[in-house]
Motif scaffolding. Sequence first.
Motif, PDB file in Angstrom:
ATOM      1  N   LYS A  68       2.352 -25.681 -36.815  1.00  0.00           N
ATOM      2  CA  LYS A  68       2.351 -24.271 -36.446  1.00  0.00           C
ATOM      3  C   LYS A  68       2.036 -24.071 -34.976  1.00  0.00           C
ATOM      4  O   LYS A  68       2.500 -23.119 -34.351  1.00  0.00           O
ATOM      5  N   LYS A  69       1.201 -24.957 -34.431  1.00  0.00           N
ATOM      6  CA  LYS A  69       0.835 -24.877 -33.019  1.00  0.00           C
ATOM      7  C   LYS A  69       1.079 -26.235 -32.366  1.00  0.00           C
ATOM      8  O   LYS A  69       0.952 -27.277 -33.009  1.00  0.00           O
ATOM      9  N   PRO A  70       1.399 -26.251 -31.082  1.00  0.00           N
ATOM     10  CA  PRO A  70       1.540 -27.524 -30.366  1.00  0.00           C
ATOM     11  C   PRO A  70       0.208 -28.278 -30.347  1.00  0.00           C
ATOM     12  O   PRO A  70      -0.854 -27.683 -30.551  1.00  0.00           O
ATOM     13  N   PRO A  71       0.227 -29.581 -30.058  1.00  0.00           N
ATOM     14  CA  PRO A  71      -0.961 -30.402 -30.285  1.00  0.00           C
ATOM     15  C   PRO A  71      -1.861 -30.638 -29.079  1.00  0.00           C
ATOM     16  O   PRO A  71      -2.834 -31.394 -29.188  1.00  0.00           O
ATOM     17  N   LEU A  72      -1.602 -30.037 -27.920  1.00  0.00           N
ATOM     18  CA  LEU A  72      -2.352 -30.403 -26.723  1.00  0.00           C
ATOM     19  C   LEU A  72      -3.855 -30.229 -26.902  1.00  0.00           C
ATOM     20  O   LEU A  72      -4.647 -31.110 -26.537  1.00  0.00           O
ATOM     21  N   VAL A  73      -4.285 -29.106 -27.457  1.00  0.00           N
ATOM     22  CA  VAL A  73      -5.722 -28.848 -27.597  1.00  0.00           C
ATOM     23  C   VAL A  73      -6.346 -29.806 -28.613  1.00  0.00           C
ATOM     24  O   VAL A  73      -7.473 -30.277 -28.430  1.00  0.00           O
ATOM     25  N   ALA A  74      -5.616 -30.121 -29.676  1.00  0.00           N
ATOM     26  CA  ALA A  74      -6.119 -31.094 -30.647  1.00  0.00           C
ATOM     27  C   ALA A  74      -6.269 -32.465 -30.005  1.00  0.00           C
ATOM     28  O   ALA A  74      -7.232 -33.194 -30.281  1.00  0.00           O
ATOM     29  N   TRP A  75      -5.323 -32.832 -29.140  1.00  0.00           N
ATOM     30  CA  TRP A  75      -5.436 -34.118 -28.435  1.00  0.00           C
ATOM     31  C   TRP A  75      -6.681 -34.142 -27.551  1.00  0.00           C
ATOM     32  O   TRP A  75      -7.436 -35.110 -27.551  1.00  0.00           O
ATOM     33  N   ILE A  76      -6.888 -33.066 -26.794  1.00  0.00           N
ATOM     34  CA  ILE A  76      -8.053 -33.004 -25.904  1.00  0.00           C
ATOM     35  C   ILE A  76      -9.349 -33.090 -26.704  1.00  0.00           C
ATOM     36  O   ILE A  76     -10.282 -33.817 -26.348  1.00  0.00           O
ATOM     37  N   THR A  77      -9.397 -32.356 -27.822  1.00  0.00           N
ATOM     38  CA  THR A  77     -10.604 -32.352 -28.647  1.00  0.00           C
ATOM     39  C   THR A  77     -10.840 -33.717 -29.281  1.00  0.00           C
ATOM     40  O   THR A  77     -11.981 -34.187 -29.356  1.00  0.00           O
ATOM     41  N   ALA A  78      -9.788 -34.367 -29.725  1.00  0.00           N
ATOM     42  CA  ALA A  78      -9.934 -35.697 -30.317  1.00  0.00           C
ATOM     43  C   ALA A  78     -10.462 -36.689 -29.284  1.00  0.00           C
ATOM     44  O   ALA A  78     -11.318 -37.534 -29.604  1.00  0.00           O
ATOM     45  N   LEU A  79      -9.990 -36.596 -28.055  1.00  0.00           N
ATOM     46  CA  LEU A  79     -10.457 -37.506 -27.011  1.00  0.00           C
ATOM     47  C   LEU A  79     -11.900 -37.242 -26.619  1.00  0.00           C
ATOM     48  O   LEU A  79     -12.587 -38.140 -26.120  1.00  0.00           O
ATOM     49  N   SER A  80     -12.372 -36.029 -26.849  1.00  0.00           N
ATOM     50  CA  SER A  80     -13.752 -35.690 -26.479  1.00  0.00           C
ATOM     51  C   SER A  80     -14.778 -36.191 -27.496  1.00  0.00           C
ATOM     52  O   SER A  80     -15.974 -36.198 -27.209  1.00  0.00           O
ATOM     53  N   MET A  81     -14.322 -36.616 -28.667  1.00  0.00           N
ATOM     54  CA  MET A  81     -15.243 -37.093 -29.713  1.00  0.00           C
ATOM     55  C   MET A  81     -15.619 -38.547 -29.462  1.00  0.00           C
ATOM     56  O   MET A  81     -14.753 -39.391 -29.248  1.00  0.00           O
ATOM     57  N   ARG A  82     -16.898 -38.832 -29.509  1.00  0.00           N
ATOM     58  CA  ARG A  82     -17.363 -40.203 -29.338  1.00  0.00           C
ATOM     59  C   ARG A  82     -17.269 -40.950 -30.670  1.00  0.00           C
ATOM     60  O   ARG A  82     -17.603 -40.404 -31.720  1.00  0.00           O
ATOM     61  N   GLN A  83     -16.848 -42.207 -30.591  1.00  0.00           N
ATOM     62  CA  GLN A  83     -16.741 -43.009 -31.803  1.00  0.00           C
ATOM     63  C   GLN A  83     -18.098 -43.219 -32.451  1.00  0.00           C
ATOM     64  O   GLN A  83     -18.206 -43.250 -33.683  1.00  0.00           O
ATOM     65  N   SER A  84     -19.146 -43.356 -31.635  1.00  0.00           N
ATOM     66  CA  SER A  84     -20.487 -43.532 -32.205  1.00  0.00           C
ATOM     67  C   SER A  84     -20.905 -42.326 -33.035  1.00  0.00           C
ATOM     68  O   SER A  84     -21.539 -42.467 -34.090  1.00  0.00           O
ATOM     69  N   THR A  85     -20.534 -41.130 -32.595  1.00  0.00           N
ATOM     70  CA  THR A  85     -20.847 -39.922 -33.363  1.00  0.00           C
ATOM     71  C   THR A  85     -20.074 -39.895 -34.667  1.00  0.00           C
ATOM     72  O   THR A  85     -20.629 -39.550 -35.723  1.00  0.00           O
ATOM     73  N   LEU A  86     -18.804 -40.276 -34.618  1.00  0.00           N
ATOM     74  CA  LEU A  86     -18.002 -40.306 -35.834  1.00  0.00           C
ATOM     75  C   LEU A  86     -18.556 -41.318 -36.829  1.00  0.00           C
ATOM     76  O   LEU A  86     -18.532 -41.084 -38.050  1.00  0.00           O
ATOM     77  N   ASP A  87     -19.067 -42.427 -36.333  1.00  0.00           N
ATOM     78  CA  ASP A  87     -19.679 -43.420 -37.227  1.00  0.00           C
ATOM     79  C   ASP A  87     -20.962 -42.885 -37.846  1.00  0.00           C
ATOM     80  O   ASP A  87     -21.254 -43.136 -39.019  1.00  0.00           O
TER      81      ASP A  87
END
Length: 577
Positions: A68-87
């Motif tokens: 429904k929406k282009p992915p640029l903001v989702a890409w930026i947000t995904a890159l801002s997440m630290r892997q240690s936090t996700l773990d």
Amino acid sequence: MNQSSPQSGRHFLLAILAAAIVFAFVAPTLRWPQLTGGNENIIVQTALEIRRGGPWLVPTMLGEPRIKKPPLVAWITALSMRQSTLDQLKNPATREQAYVDLAWQVRWTGLLAGCVTMLATYFLGKAIYDSRLGLVACMVAGTTILFQKYMRQSTSDVHLAMWVTIANAGFACALFREHLWRGMLVGGIATGLAFLCKGPVALLDTVLPAMALVLYWRWQKNAVPLSRDPQELISKAVWIYPLISSAALFAMIALPWFVHVYFTVPDVAGTWTTEVSRQGASGLAPDSIYAYIARIPMNWPWIVMLIVGIVTILRARGARDVYAVGLLVLPLIVLTLIPDRKERYLLPFVAPLALIAARGVMVWIGVPPTDRSARWIGITHWVVLAVVCIGFPIAGAMHPDMLRVDGSPWYPLSMAIWCGVGFCALIGLGALSQRYFKASIVMTTFICVLALQAIAMWAYKDSPGGRSSLKLLAEIIRQTAPDVDVFDYDENVRVDEELAIYLNRTILRIDPATMTSASQTVVYVTCQDRGEADPPAPAGYQFLARVQDRKNYWWAFVRSAASDSVLPMSVPAGSVP
């Protein structure tokens, strides 16, 4: 209106300082509210699915392609997440702090985009008028309620506002300054990135006003003295190559993703048509046609100066003023024709509104202090500022609707009184300084708004709006079984992304009747709108919990495996963790 280079350089440094101060004041508050925003949570859940191994080119949201929406903001947000936090989200011992850290990591990009929007507003004001007005517009843009409410989230509208403002600053440099090539190239690149944030609305906010100004020049030949003759700008071939280059850069950035999705996702054209027209996109009744006018208070505390700016522009009617107003009015007219009129759709207009208000401020500053009208304008501005800054903490201590989740007022009465006294002293000092330094009205307002937003967010974080009720439902589901499969099934309404975020998993749409295997425990969730009958438990399922989320209720039903024992839980309506 041009100023010397040293003075412009000083104003630019002050604009950077103003943006940095806004970032410093707002950044600590980003961790306070939980992830409860609908539009923000769509981006966050999409980014989480990307980081959990989902596709990057065409991301998924709740297991379905997010087209429904282009992915640029989702890409930026995904890159801002630290892997240690996700773990850490997977570990019960670290999960609570991990969600606090996640809120910061996804939101600081939105705040940064807001601060860049302030700087772009400076350049836009400088290109159209001069650097001094650009500086005032920069400070105005960062201190409206509209900015402070939304420019703290990572959403499509926030990033759209940034790229739109950069694009308009570029086009303004091409139209009003000697930077034809530079302005057109910046405008084309930024418009392409804006298109990758939210689609064709980017053209509405950038290209339409620029084209309208060129047509205005053809109709009104001597609108205002410019760095070049308007007829030279619109008639000679000097425009051809910059224009083609700008359009080519836009196409290279904006179109490849849409072309790929068009040829790989069935029936996507119908989805995009619905998104652009907003006809039936949300499933809600159309907003009032006066919705955007009703949101004029979102420009507090600059409403008085906004009115002064409008009156000034109506009297002058020069090409510069026409363009400043066109950036606001032309896209707004088109958006008003679309039935879905959301408040956040106004974010790309933060800069044009700031320009108009700054125009009013500059006119007011230039009028002698003895002028009676100017004196009353200043008094009215101070009164408007004082009423909200002093009245808000008092209301937070006494208003029955401003309560924390535990039922206590937002503020103790003593704290509200001390806040009121502090604002009274600050505003009084600014008003007295006005006699010797009229720009104190801008500086005092700037400081008051930043202080007020911190006070407001400190209480809001513990209110129902700042706390996630679906986080409670997620904890109940986890108590049922740590790794239980969760799904929903509703032809019209998908499960709220908030629940998926706090469960840290993707919730798929599955018909419970098709879940025939009894080898594992599964949970089925569904939404009950206000006024609807209680949903029945699917065959083989038993009631687990019900949680109120704003106006709706979310129900959870569980089907246990033979080896599991599940106790249903009745959760009080409106309960939050």
